[in-house]
Scaffold this active site. Sequence first.
Site, PDB file in Angstrom:
ATOM      1  N   CYS A   4     -12.013  72.531  47.410  1.00 38.83           N
ATOM      2  CA  CYS A   4     -11.386  73.255  46.287  1.00 38.83           C
ATOM      3  C   CYS A   4     -10.319  74.246  46.738  1.00 38.83           C
ATOM      4  O   CYS A   4      -9.523  74.707  45.930  1.00 38.83           O
ATOM      5  CB  CYS A   4     -12.448  74.012  45.503  1.00 38.83           C
ATOM      6  N   HIS A  31      -9.504  79.774  41.109  1.00 39.79           N
ATOM      7  CA  HIS A  31     -10.077  78.424  41.053  1.00 39.79           C
ATOM      8  C   HIS A  31     -11.091  78.402  39.909  1.00 39.79           C
ATOM      9  O   HIS A  31     -11.906  79.316  39.771  1.00 39.79           O
ATOM     10  CB  HIS A  31     -10.761  78.120  42.395  1.00 39.79           C
ATOM     11  N   ASN A  75     -14.200  71.809  36.623  1.00 41.55           N
ATOM     12  CA  ASN A  75     -13.770  72.130  37.989  1.00 41.55           C
ATOM     13  C   ASN A  75     -13.017  70.915  38.545  1.00 41.55           C
ATOM     14  O   ASN A  75     -13.614  69.879  38.803  1.00 41.55           O
ATOM     15  CB  ASN A  75     -15.009  72.447  38.829  1.00 41.55           C
TER      16      ASN A  75
HETATM   17  N1  ACO Z   1     -28.512  70.653  31.886  1.00 39.84           N
HETATM   18  C1  ACO Z   1     -29.701  71.205  31.647  1.00 39.84           C
HETATM   19  N2  ACO Z   1     -30.426  71.827  32.583  1.00 39.84           N
HETATM   20  C2  ACO Z   1     -29.924  71.888  33.824  1.00 39.84           C
HETATM   21  C3  ACO Z   1     -28.691  71.323  34.166  1.00 39.84           C
HETATM   22  C4  ACO Z   1     -27.982  70.686  33.148  1.00 39.84           C
HETATM   23  N3  ACO Z   1     -26.761  70.113  33.340  1.00 39.84           N
HETATM   24  N4  ACO Z   1     -28.443  71.557  35.455  1.00 39.84           N
HETATM   25  C5  ACO Z   1     -29.492  72.246  35.935  1.00 39.84           C
HETATM   26  N5  ACO Z   1     -30.393  72.451  34.947  1.00 39.84           N
HETATM   27  C6  ACO Z   1     -31.662  73.153  35.011  1.00 39.84           C
HETATM   28  C7  ACO Z   1     -32.238  73.214  36.399  1.00 39.84           C
HETATM   29  O1  ACO Z   1     -32.945  72.042  36.692  1.00 39.84           O
HETATM   30  C8  ACO Z   1     -33.105  74.445  36.311  1.00 39.84           C
HETATM   31  O2  ACO Z   1     -34.308  74.079  35.693  1.00 39.84           O
HETATM   32  P1  ACO Z   1     -35.709  74.714  36.205  1.00 39.84           P
HETATM   33  O3  ACO Z   1     -35.572  76.190  35.997  1.00 39.84           O
HETATM   34  O4  ACO Z   1     -36.700  74.056  35.322  1.00 39.84           O
HETATM   35  O5  ACO Z   1     -35.791  74.340  37.661  1.00 39.84           O
HETATM   36  C9  ACO Z   1     -32.343  75.358  35.340  1.00 39.84           C
HETATM   37  O6  ACO Z   1     -31.423  74.514  34.644  1.00 39.84           O
HETATM   38  C10 ACO Z   1     -31.607  76.475  36.016  1.00 39.84           C
HETATM   39  O7  ACO Z   1     -30.897  75.943  37.145  1.00 39.84           O
HETATM   40  P2  ACO Z   1     -29.981  76.825  38.050  1.00 39.84           P
HETATM   41  O8  ACO Z   1     -29.486  75.989  39.193  1.00 39.84           O
HETATM   42  O9  ACO Z   1     -30.656  78.122  38.373  1.00 39.84           O
HETATM   43  O10 ACO Z   1     -28.781  77.161  37.047  1.00 39.84           O
HETATM   44  P3  ACO Z   1     -27.573  78.086  37.271  1.00 39.84           P
HETATM   45  O11 ACO Z   1     -27.536  79.087  36.193  1.00 39.84           O
HETATM   46  O12 ACO Z   1     -27.470  78.555  38.696  1.00 39.84           O
HETATM   47  O13 ACO Z   1     -26.348  77.090  37.012  1.00 39.84           O
HETATM   48  C11 ACO Z   1     -24.719  75.824  38.215  1.00 39.84           C
HETATM   49  C12 ACO Z   1     -26.177  75.960  37.839  1.00 39.84           C
HETATM   50  C13 ACO Z   1     -23.915  75.652  36.953  1.00 39.84           C
HETATM   51  C14 ACO Z   1     -24.557  74.595  39.097  1.00 39.84           C
HETATM   52  C15 ACO Z   1     -24.243  77.096  38.958  1.00 39.84           C
HETATM   53  O14 ACO Z   1     -25.142  77.417  39.983  1.00 39.84           O
HETATM   54  C16 ACO Z   1     -22.862  76.920  39.545  1.00 39.84           C
HETATM   55  O15 ACO Z   1     -21.882  76.786  38.850  1.00 39.84           O
HETATM   56  N6  ACO Z   1     -22.755  76.989  40.899  1.00 39.84           N
HETATM   57  C17 ACO Z   1     -21.480  76.774  41.566  1.00 39.84           C
HETATM   58  C18 ACO Z   1     -21.386  75.322  41.882  1.00 39.84           C
HETATM   59  C19 ACO Z   1     -20.003  74.839  42.105  1.00 39.84           C
HETATM   60  O16 ACO Z   1     -19.072  75.238  41.435  1.00 39.84           O
HETATM   61  N7  ACO Z   1     -19.874  73.926  43.047  1.00 39.84           N
HETATM   62  C20 ACO Z   1     -18.618  73.313  43.318  1.00 39.84           C
HETATM   63  C21 ACO Z   1     -18.215  73.603  44.654  1.00 39.84           C
HETATM   64  S1  ACO Z   1     -16.565  73.264  44.747  1.00 39.84           S
HETATM   65  C22 ACO Z   1     -16.186  72.033  45.822  1.00 39.84           C
HETATM   66  O17 ACO Z   1     -15.787  72.322  46.889  1.00 39.84           O
HETATM   67  C23 ACO Z   1     -16.322  70.574  45.375  1.00 39.84           C
END
Ligand code: ACO
Length: 329
Positions: free
Chosen positions: A115, A256, A286
Amino acid sequence: MTRPAVRIAGTGSSPPERVLTNAELSRTVDTSEEWIVQRTGIVERRIAAPGDCPSDLGVRAARRALEEARVDPAEVDLILCANTLADQIFPGTSCFIQRTLGCTNSGALDVNAACTGFLYALHCAWGMIESGRHRNVLCIGTETLSRMTNWKDRTTCVLFGDGAGAVLLQASDKPGSAFLAGSLGADGNQAELVQSPGGGARIPPGKGDVDPATYTIQMDGRAVYKFAVNKFVELCERTAAQAGVGLGDVALLVPHQMNLRIIEAAAERLRFPKERILVNIQKYGNTSAASVPTAFDEAVREGRLRRGDLALLVAFGGGLTWGSLLLRY
Ligand code: ACO
């Protein structure tokens, strides 16, 4: 001899036409429209047409940047193309772009810093232009991450989208560079936090009974989230200080587009007003290396950035990598 200055001559972007909404996604994977909007700010994303590769999207964005700059493709002397998933293993995506655009006098180089790739490309161009070696450098960020998304994994498939953006940088003999300050960084110790382990030399394509998910994006979302908020704040403060300006002088922050909550958490810590942040994640998700140039082009086209304004670009992603650039548009 005085060094040539960097000038931003043109910008362009080319989001694919196909829109994939949260409603549509929630019919194929165990998620909901509410969850995606609340946790990420994403409402919809664009998906590249089946026959389109990153080079096709990149060409369209680059044509717009060249048209705006009124520069003929034959005048471009370097193409730097940031992408995570290239058209093919080799030659580089930049070579296909060079061929299609007809940049017959140009070098072509791919930059892969996930990214952060577009920020890396801008920094390379900055050095190339100020050294006097290149006069028209086309920087492109283009991605089709939909092709390496695991559409069964709800923790990743809701996040990504396809797109492309481009900026034409030019050498200027007038004093005063558009690029004022910035830095690049990486921490390979955290390479596994967000990655696609298959398809390279470590796990070659088509090798025996490998889990197909190995060829898709895998990540520790929470760890990446925490890293991004901290790095966002640190980069903004450090880059403004490097240039001797206050964040209050920055007309527009162009981050980003990773997660709206990341942007909002960082803005709150920086006490940076939301009205001066370019946010378009709701439309595109993203788009990795395409995210900053697409947002920058939108800022220019919608008049949110005017000639003479200070803009601060920040990005972070797989590698882990990060980068910043303070510029005067
Ligand atoms: N729909 C419904 N529930 C979901 C989903 C979904 N799409 N995804 C995860 N959940 C659930 C999980 O299973 C978890 O359930 P549990 O509590 O029963 O275990 C719950 O939601 C909470 O999960 P978290 O991972 O704690 O959710 P969080 O609020 O952290 O959001 C997210 C997750 C959106 C991925 C966030 O952590 C994020 O944006 N992180 C950055 C990731 C990113 O941008 N990565 C790209 C890197 S860039 C590159 O170089 C390609």
